[in-house]
Design an enzyme around this catalytic site. Structure first.
Site, PDB file in Angstrom:
ATOM      1  N   TRP A  14       0.828  -1.211   0.000  1.00  0.00           N
ATOM      2  CA  TRP A  14       0.000   0.000   0.000  1.00  0.00           C
ATOM      3  C   TRP A  14       0.856   1.252   0.000  1.00  0.00           C
ATOM      4  CZ3 TRP A  14      -0.842   3.341   4.489  1.00  0.00           C
ATOM      5  CH2 TRP A  14      -0.007   3.040   5.561  1.00  0.00           C
ATOM      6  N   GLU A  74       1.617  -1.527  12.658  1.00  0.00           N
ATOM      7  CA  GLU A  74       1.808  -2.966  12.721  1.00  0.00           C
ATOM      8  C   GLU A  74       2.194  -3.469  14.102  1.00  0.00           C
ATOM      9  OE1 GLU A  74       4.587  -3.518   9.575  1.00  0.00           O
ATOM     10  OE2 GLU A  74       3.148  -2.916   8.046  1.00  0.00           O
ATOM     11  N   GLN A 120       4.377   3.092  13.748  1.00  0.00           N
ATOM     12  CA  GLN A 120       4.364   4.138  12.726  1.00  0.00           C
ATOM     13  C   GLN A 120       3.081   4.947  12.829  1.00  0.00           C
ATOM     14  OE1 GLN A 120       4.120   0.421  10.433  1.00  0.00           O
ATOM     15  NE2 GLN A 120       3.504   1.773   8.758  1.00  0.00           N
TER      16      GLN A 120
END
Length: 798
Positions: A387, A515, A628
């Protein structure tokens, strides 16, 4: 060797680690801070592996690492170099075997192949081959010029018997000729006359980098994936045919070598030719080598060999110098419209242009390929597309080369059949689910909590189509392709989500961009993007019905769309649950994030970062810690849905719990920091992104560049310091000037116009370089550029 699932039992996309927590990178003082090139003034074995990545040449199809033409000598330590040539999208497959199986897990891995090294040229004097590890290097310089796209090297070398040579080489991968590369090797004896031999051949015995238990740096496959199908050696040309072991593609590698400046005896080799000639001191002999690659993934199998030969013949007929001129002309056009100028920092200027140049070299432009996380520069992530393309890379091309952006969207349309099949595997009766990591459309993520569970990729693709329409007004693309993509992918949300007892539409058991937080309910980013996606899909269907009834009827019939689905999308969008904590005044990352214990940052030693390499995923998942930008990314993409105070509170909270263990993170934090007025933080985060690969700040660039971070540099200038936003409310800018800069300039293609924005300490100049009229705003003040007002000066920066 089969692809084993255990190697992915860590958070995916984990090659990118936080600058503050990585080992000290190998410095590169030989790379002077020159604005238009990178230059190496000494051949240093300690930097060879890294510099092979930095000096890679590519054209979106071919990627040729910056290894020397002659290869390396016997003194090269194992693992200290990677001889790599790659073709974007050309891959083999392997079965994924799971020690513990489950229904619906990804079954097949696709991985990019290292193809034959066709650039090999070896110079031999008195039986001693020239290499940088043998003999004595008396002088050395190598340069990659971003304006010419040519890699040049000059070496003065002395053999073990005292014979001195000057060897000058030039190499390019043609941006105008997808299948073609070429090189020139000029050999000049300096203190002797006598026989010199130049060998020009194809090394077809190549394999991929072995990753072992680390999936971040290569493939788990062992042995060659290319099997020889034939080899023909002509008077000066070579054709090697190979077939992939599992995917069944046929590959042709063709070369043609010509020696000028000396009468040579030509001897055929197994896969090349030897040119032996009587060299004279001070007289230069020049070898030109033309190279072509073609595969049955690009052309019909019956035409693969003839296509490679035709491309090769056309390149030789044009001549090397003509190819060099054409390359410079093509790049001149690119830089004229895409260049970002930073006044006041040559090292940063070099980093910005280096990043733009590599993005151009890595992106597929044929509608059948994409841009890998490592581009065509190395084998990290096995050449997979993520992505990263839609959210990070796509905007750069949308506003600099819209035709490339369109091709990237065409790629998504091309893999819709596989996305539909994947949706059925995931129990969705209708719709399409794009893969998390892939090359040809199959889901290749063996670790589903951090891969397949990231359903937001559907919304990311829809977001890029929405931005494309806003920036180009190309409704023809929407009618032909975009509507089908957006509607099919929007259907997934209706099948995935459900209404709770309060009547809120909830999306459960998904993973957002972060994640370090997996399989949660109502991830804010996912829900907010899904709401945008369904609203856009419904609006697009209505517009298509009104403006293109024939296309509307075709799409409806093709996918079996019902009006009830459109109504359901609008209802779900209106009722979407978007977690918000009233006490803290922040948007919750998901339903459970704030109830978790915060990670003990103070008690975590620096050598325990990145966390994913030192803690079991469940340990990380149980804590309040981000890898992130997640909510912070939503603040950027859906900017007009948040107040400035909302953005500031969210930024403050999530900055404190984010490790930035991904290179996708810093650029987003930089942009939002600039928007909320944190100038120093904005600049610091920007600098973590801008020279990430040139300075090897993540200590892993040898395995390939970080294309998302490279694109994040452009985003940092345009979206961050330039304050650029484009949505249904129009095009607007809110530029600020970093304290260390004298000024900066960038250009954007938008709505048929080419706009230049030039910012200095006193304000900003908006100049219409092409197009008739453009409406925009500067710090909330609306104005229009057009006839008689092609340039407008706006003062009083905020």
């Amino acid at each position: 060797m089969p692809h084993t699932a255990h190697k992915d039992n860590a958070v995916e996309n984990d090659i990118d680690t936080m600058r503050a927590y990585t080992p000290a990178p190998v410095p590169s003082p030989a790379l002077d801070p020159e604005p238009w090139c990178i230059r190496e003034r000494a051949a240093d074995p300690a930097r060879a592996f890294l510099h092979e990545t930095l000096f890679t040449l590519g054209n979106g199809y071919i990627g040729m690492r910056g290894t020397p033409e002659e290869g390396h000598g016997p003194g090269r330590a194992p693992g200290g170099t990677l001889e790599g040539t790659y073709l974007n999208g050309f891959h083999d497959t392997e079965t994924i075997h799971y020690p513990e199986n489950a229904y619906g897990l990804a079954r097949t891995n696709e991985f990019m192949l290292n193809v034959p090294n066709a650039k090999r040229v070896t110079v031999i004097v008195d039986g001693e081959p020239f290499t940088l590890e043998t003999g004595t290097v008396l002088a050395y310089e190598r340069m990659l010029d971003f304006r010419t796209g040519v890699l040049e090297r000059r070496v003065e070398w002395e053999s073990g018997t005292g014979k001195r040579l000057r060897i000058a080489s030039r190499r390019l991968v043609c941006l105008e000729r997808k299948h073609v590369a070429a090189l020139e090797v000029a050999v000049t004896p300096l203190n002797f006359s006598g026989e010199v031999r130049i060998l020009s051949d194809v090394d077809a015995a190549v394999t991929n980098l072995q990753a072992g238990d680390d999936p971040r740096v290569g493939s788990a496959i062992t042995g060659p994936s290319l099997q020889l199908a034939g080899c023909e050696v002509g008077a000066s040309d070579v054709l090697v045919l190979q077939r992939t072991r599992h995917s069944g593609f046929l590959l042709a590698t063709a070369t043609d070598s010509v020696l000028d400046g000396a009468e040579a005896r030509v001897e055929p080799l197994a896969s090349g030719h030897a040119f032996a000639f009587a060299a004279r001191a001070g007289i230069t002999a020049v070898l030109h080598k033309f190279i072509a690659y073609a595969s049955s993934r690009d052309v019909d199998e019956a035409r693969v060999a003839s296509h490679a030969r035709a491309e090769l013949a056309a390149a030789r007929a044009a001549g090397f110098d003509a190819l060099v001129r054409a390359q410079a002309l093509w790049l001149d056009g690119f830089w004229r419209e895409a260049d970002v100028v930073i006044d006041g920092d040559d090292a940063l200027q070099q980093g910005v242009r280096f990043n733009q140049f590599h993005l151009l070299q890595s992106v597929g432009r044929d509608g059948k390929t994409n841009i890998a996380a490592k581009g065509v520069t190395g084998e990290g992530y096995e050449g997979h597309y993520f992505w990263d393309t839609e959210i990070y890379v796509f905007p750069f091309f949308l506003f600099s080369r819209p035709e490339i952006a369109r091709a990237l969207l065409q790629y998504r349309y091309d893999i819709l059949p596989q996305a539909r099949a994947r949706a059925r595997q995931m129990a969705h009766a209708r719709g399409a689910l794009f893969p998390w990591r892939t090359i040809a459309g199959e889901e290749c993520s063996a670790y589903y909590p951090a891969g397949t569970a990231q359903y937001h990729i559907n919304a990311d693709v829809a977001y890029s189509i929405r931005q494309y329409l806003l920036a180009t007004n190309d409704f023809d693309f929407i009618a032909q392709y975009g509507a089908e993509i957006v509607l099919e992918t929007a259907r997934i949300w209706l099948g995935l989500g459900s209404y709770d007892r309060q009547g809120r539409f909830c999306i459960n058991e998904v993973t957002g961009p972060d994640e370090y937080t997996a399989l949660v309910n109502n991830n804010y980013y996912t829900n907010a993007m899904a709401r945008m996606h369904m609203t856009f899909a419904a609006d697009m269907a209505d517009r298509l019905r009104a403006e293109r009834p024939d296309d509307h009827a075709r799409v409806v019939a093709l996918i079996g769309l019902e009006q009830a689905e459109i109504d359901a999308m609008r209802a779900a969008s209106a009722a979407m649950r978007l977690p918000y904590d009233e006490a803290l005044g922040i948007h919750e990352q998901d339903d459970s994030f704030l109830s978790k214990k915060r990670w003990d940052f103070a008690g975590t030693p620096a050598d325990k970062y990145p966390l994913l390499l030192h803690y079991h995923p469940l340990v990380i998942y149980r804590h309040q810690v981000c890898k992130q930008a997640d909510v912070v990314l939503a603040l950027l993409l859906l900017s007009n849905e948040f107040s400035l105070d909302d953005k500031r509170r969210d930024f403050d909270y999530y900055e404190a719990v984010t490790t930035h263990d991904s290179s996708l993170s810093s650029c987003i934090f930089s942009i939002v920091a600039a928007e909320v007025g944190y100038r120093d933080k904005a600049y610091a985060y920007f600098m973590e992104t801008a020279r990430l690969d040139l300075d090897n700040t993540h200590a892993n660039t040898e395995y390939g560049v970080h294309t998302a971070a490279m694109a994040g540099t452009w985003l940092g200038v345009a979206y961050g310091f330039g304050g650029m936003r484009l949505d249904e409310g129009g095009l607007r800018f809110a530029p600020t000037l970093p304290d260390r800069w004298n000024g900066y300039r960038f250009k954007v293609h938008v709505r048929g116009a080419l706009l230049e924005v030039a910012v200095d300490a006193g304000g900003a100049d908006y100049r219409l370089l092409a197009g008739d009229r453009l409406a925009l705003a500067h710090h909330g003040r609306a104005f229009e550029l057009g006839t008689g007002h092609a340039t407008i000066r706006m003062e009083n920066l905020a």
